[in-house]
Enzyme design. Sequence first.
Site, PDB file in Angstrom:
ATOM      1  N   CYS A 127       1.669  -7.008  10.054  1.00  0.00           N
ATOM      2  CA  CYS A 127       1.675  -5.754   9.291  1.00  0.00           C
ATOM      3  C   CYS A 127       3.123  -5.513   8.890  1.00  0.00           C
ATOM      4  O   CYS A 127       4.034  -5.724   9.711  1.00  0.00           O
ATOM      5  CB  CYS A 127       1.166  -4.605  10.161  1.00  0.00           C
ATOM      6  SG  CYS A 127       1.365  -2.985   9.393  1.00  0.00           S
TER       7      CYS A 127
ATOM      8  N   SER B  52       0.822  -1.204   0.000  1.00  0.00           N
ATOM      9  CA  SER B  52       0.000   0.000   0.000  1.00  0.00           C
ATOM     10  C   SER B  52       0.860   1.260   0.000  1.00  0.00           C
ATOM     11  O   SER B  52       0.438   2.308  -0.476  1.00  0.00           O
ATOM     12  CB  SER B  52      -0.899  -0.009   1.233  1.00  0.00           C
ATOM     13  OG  SER B  52      -0.120  -0.179   2.403  1.00  0.00           O
TER      14      SER B  52
ATOM     15  N   GLU C 104       5.802   5.474  11.458  1.00  0.00           N
ATOM     16  CA  GLU C 104       6.111   6.460  10.409  1.00  0.00           C
ATOM     17  C   GLU C 104       6.705   7.738  11.000  1.00  0.00           C
ATOM     18  O   GLU C 104       7.426   8.466  10.318  1.00  0.00           O
ATOM     19  CB  GLU C 104       4.860   6.733   9.577  1.00  0.00           C
ATOM     20  CG  GLU C 104       4.445   5.463   8.844  1.00  0.00           C
ATOM     21  CD  GLU C 104       3.565   5.659   7.648  1.00  0.00           C
ATOM     22  OE1 GLU C 104       2.843   6.674   7.594  1.00  0.00           O
ATOM     23  OE2 GLU C 104       3.578   4.787   6.765  1.00  0.00           O
TER      24      GLU C 104
END
Length: 272
Positions: free
Chosen positions: A184, A11, A152
């Site tokens: 993930c 993604s 992030e």
Amino acid sequence: MDERPIGVFDSGTGGLTVVKALRDLLPDEKIFYLGDTARVPYGGKSASTVERYSLEIADILIEENAKIVVVACNTASSLALPKLEKHLPVAVIGVIRPGARAAVAATRNDHIGVIGTRATIKSGAYERELRALNPDIRISVRACPLLVPLIEEAWLNDELTDRVIGRYLEPLVREGIDTLVLGCTHYPLLVDALSRALGERVKLVDSAHNCATAVRELLDRQEFRAPSGTLGGLEIALTDTPDNFLRVAREALQLEIGEIQLREVLHGAATL
Ligand code: DGL
């Protein structure tokens, strides 16, 4: 022997943890990585949207002459793998099955925990894979939507991240898991923080590493390995400007990232 690249998509740039594992394990291979940064995150989106996005992105990898497609995203692997397998002209590998296999091999008390995005957890994909391997397994799952933004921000070793992890994992530990699947592709960067929270009693299963091993097995089976001694390499393309994880990944994973290319998603190009 096959010199075509391995196509890898995610993604966004979280799948670079899988790329790192692939580069370490298969240094002779060329990798073409495509991150859908125009539409990240997939983790809170519906199954039909994730399916459509995944098919559109995978089509670009086919145009790039990929010899296999690696779905380096747990959310897309959970929701879109059957459609991808049906429509792509090459073999497809996701991260769920390799992670589930490694977890079943690792557990001693047959109680496994799984963490991931909301969409991954809601899909029940890990439960299905784990139960197919061992119908008696106990499974405790937890969606951890705050972890991707913390990673992030590069808050990998941070008091706040430790507290968030503690809160998410407390019920799983209380229920007695002895193995935790990091469901993930961002989560491998939290290995230190997760180990701090869980201690030595709980084994961590990193789907990136296990996916890379499955890719090697598939290439061997299909006799698709690049000739040894070939110069492998990494090309990265994105559908928009890089997301924050690119900077974090470059530093934390020590990946050689050259010039970033741009690709446009052709809507409706996918063979739905
Ligand atoms: N790469 C995604 C995954 O592994 C996490 C980021 C997103 O929500 O798109 O599930």
